[in-house]
Design a protein around this motif. Sequence first.
Motif, PDB file in Angstrom:
ATOM      1  N   PHE A   1       0.392  -1.240  -0.145  1.00  0.00           N
ATOM      2  CA  PHE A   1      -0.198  -0.045   0.271  1.00  0.00           C
ATOM      3  C   PHE A   1       1.023   1.241   0.139  1.00  0.00           C
ATOM      4  CE2 PHE A   1      -3.542  -2.632   2.059  1.00  0.00           C
ATOM      5  CZ  PHE A   1      -4.194  -2.179   0.654  1.00  0.00           C
ATOM      6  N   GLY A   2       1.667   1.254   0.624  1.00  0.00           N
ATOM      7  CA  GLY A   2       2.771   2.613   0.376  1.00  0.00           C
ATOM      8  C   GLY A   2       3.258   2.580  -0.889  1.00  0.00           C
ATOM      9  N   LYS A   3       4.067   1.471  -1.518  1.00  0.00           N
ATOM     10  CA  LYS A   3       3.790   1.799  -3.144  1.00  0.00           C
ATOM     11  C   LYS A   3       2.700   1.983  -3.679  1.00  0.00           C
ATOM     12  CE  LYS A   3       6.766  -1.393  -5.312  1.00  0.00           C
ATOM     13  NZ  LYS A   3       7.146  -2.792  -5.468  1.00  0.00           N
ATOM     14  N   ALA A   4       1.931   1.614  -4.138  1.00  0.00           N
ATOM     15  CA  ALA A   4       0.692   2.054  -4.447  1.00  0.00           C
ATOM     16  C   ALA A   4      -0.008   3.732  -4.399  1.00  0.00           C
ATOM     17  CB  ALA A   4      -0.364   1.181  -4.052  1.00  0.00           C
ATOM     18  N   THR A   5       0.119   4.221  -3.004  1.00  0.00           N
ATOM     19  CA  THR A   5      -0.116   5.196  -2.708  1.00  0.00           C
ATOM     20  C   THR A   5       0.390   6.173  -3.607  1.00  0.00           C
ATOM     21  OG1 THR A   5      -1.195   4.761  -0.378  1.00  0.00           O
ATOM     22  CG2 THR A   5      -0.139   7.135  -1.129  1.00  0.00           C
ATOM     23  N   LYS A   6       1.814   6.217  -3.513  1.00  0.00           N
ATOM     24  CA  LYS A   6       2.910   7.073  -4.002  1.00  0.00           C
ATOM     25  C   LYS A   6       2.281   6.601  -5.776  1.00  0.00           C
ATOM     26  CE  LYS A   6       6.399   7.214  -0.950  1.00  0.00           C
ATOM     27  NZ  LYS A   6       8.092   6.070  -0.714  1.00  0.00           N
ATOM     28  N   ALA A   7       1.899   5.084  -6.263  1.00  0.00           N
ATOM     29  CA  ALA A   7       2.180   5.563  -7.654  1.00  0.00           C
ATOM     30  C   ALA A   7       0.570   5.835  -8.231  1.00  0.00           C
ATOM     31  CB  ALA A   7       2.284   3.789  -7.835  1.00  0.00           C
TER      32      ALA A   7
ATOM     33  N   GLY B   1      -0.825   8.490  -6.583  1.00  0.00           N
ATOM     34  CA  GLY B   1      -0.305   9.555  -6.801  1.00  0.00           C
ATOM     35  C   GLY B   1       0.228   9.889  -7.890  1.00  0.00           C
ATOM     36  N   ALA B   2       0.514   9.218  -9.164  1.00  0.00           N
ATOM     37  CA  ALA B   2       1.745   9.664  -9.595  1.00  0.00           C
ATOM     38  C   ALA B   2       0.851   9.829 -10.658  1.00  0.00           C
ATOM     39  CB  ALA B   2       3.369   8.936  -9.981  1.00  0.00           C
ATOM     40  N   GLY B   3      -0.234   9.140 -10.934  1.00  0.00           N
ATOM     41  CA  GLY B   3      -0.812   8.403 -12.304  1.00  0.00           C
ATOM     42  C   GLY B   3      -1.401   7.285 -12.647  1.00  0.00           C
ATOM     43  N   LYS B   4      -0.688   6.499 -12.101  1.00  0.00           N
ATOM     44  CA  LYS B   4      -0.490   4.824 -12.409  1.00  0.00           C
ATOM     45  C   LYS B   4      -1.775   4.673 -12.345  1.00  0.00           C
ATOM     46  CE  LYS B   4       4.127   3.818 -12.365  1.00  0.00           C
ATOM     47  NZ  LYS B   4       4.592   2.919 -13.695  1.00  0.00           N
ATOM     48  N   SER B   5      -2.486   3.552 -12.874  1.00  0.00           N
ATOM     49  CA  SER B   5      -3.943   3.363 -12.852  1.00  0.00           C
ATOM     50  C   SER B   5      -4.068   2.205 -11.271  1.00  0.00           C
ATOM     51  CB  SER B   5      -4.176   2.366 -13.974  1.00  0.00           C
ATOM     52  OG  SER B   5      -3.615   1.392 -15.031  1.00  0.00           O
ATOM     53  N   PHE B   6      -5.261   1.701 -11.592  1.00  0.00           N
ATOM     54  CA  PHE B   6      -5.671   0.556 -10.721  1.00  0.00           C
ATOM     55  C   PHE B   6      -4.703  -0.636 -10.292  1.00  0.00           C
ATOM     56  CE2 PHE B   6      -7.532  -2.563  -8.241  1.00  0.00           C
ATOM     57  CZ  PHE B   6      -7.727  -2.303  -6.762  1.00  0.00           C
ATOM     58  N   GLN B   7      -4.877  -0.848 -12.260  1.00  0.00           N
ATOM     59  CA  GLN B   7      -4.422  -2.130 -13.026  1.00  0.00           C
ATOM     60  C   GLN B   7      -2.861  -2.219 -12.485  1.00  0.00           C
ATOM     61  OE1 GLN B   7      -7.034  -1.005 -14.325  1.00  0.00           O
ATOM     62  NE2 GLN B   7      -8.547  -1.501 -13.707  1.00  0.00           N
ATOM     63  N   GLU B   8      -1.767  -0.934 -12.613  1.00  0.00           N
ATOM     64  CA  GLU B   8      -1.244  -1.590 -12.868  1.00  0.00           C
ATOM     65  C   GLU B   8      -0.743  -1.875 -11.570  1.00  0.00           C
ATOM     66  OE1 GLU B   8       0.655   1.961 -15.948  1.00  0.00           O
ATOM     67  OE2 GLU B   8      -0.384   2.863 -14.659  1.00  0.00           O
TER      68      GLU B   8
END
Length: 203
Positions: A142-148, A150-157
């Motif tokens: 979740f730490g990585k996913a939160t940053k990603a 916020g940077a515009g990556k999709s949920f699928q990514e």
Amino acid sequence: MKNRSKIFSTAFLALVSALVIPQAVLCQNFQNWYPQNIALPSGHSYPCALTALPANLDGVPPADRAFINHVYAMLLQCVQAKTVMIDTLRDGKGGFDQAYASYYAKTAQARQKIMTEPVPNVGLQSFRDGVVSAVDQQILFFGKATKARGAGKSFQEIISYPEGRTASGLLIQAWGAMQGRYPNLSPAVKDSAYHHLCALDLF
């Protein structure tokens, strides 16, 4: 001489009873941490058919019941925090950092309580270690996913990040340890115990 022996035997039995009975009572009358209401905040739902952990814990030996009650109460807290967090990431409406801060605080608190809970026997060590390791992997995920996000990556990514799959495997192993330890759980206890781990899983 017979009277003295009888008096000694009576005193010895009284001493044994004084030592054993309070321990048995303590095992039965532990502090119940499990909440009466397991409902999630409005707008959120569990990903599987999670039911409240039965209070009787039928099939769990009395000496283990305090541990199971306390650990599963904390796992429920982890499940609830995880469910809100994954929904926030999936919805993509923002507020990711705030959601993660709330998730982390609740999960870290639950993790600490699980780790400080006395393990009543060696057979439960692998279960405890498995669920804690799974929670640790989810915190990283979740730490990585939160940053990603916020940077515009999709949920699928972000859902493909390996920490999520690692956590899933650890939860499966933890359930195996639970089944091995308690082969005679009642259907209601077994179903609830399984679905707590199922609801904690990301997949």
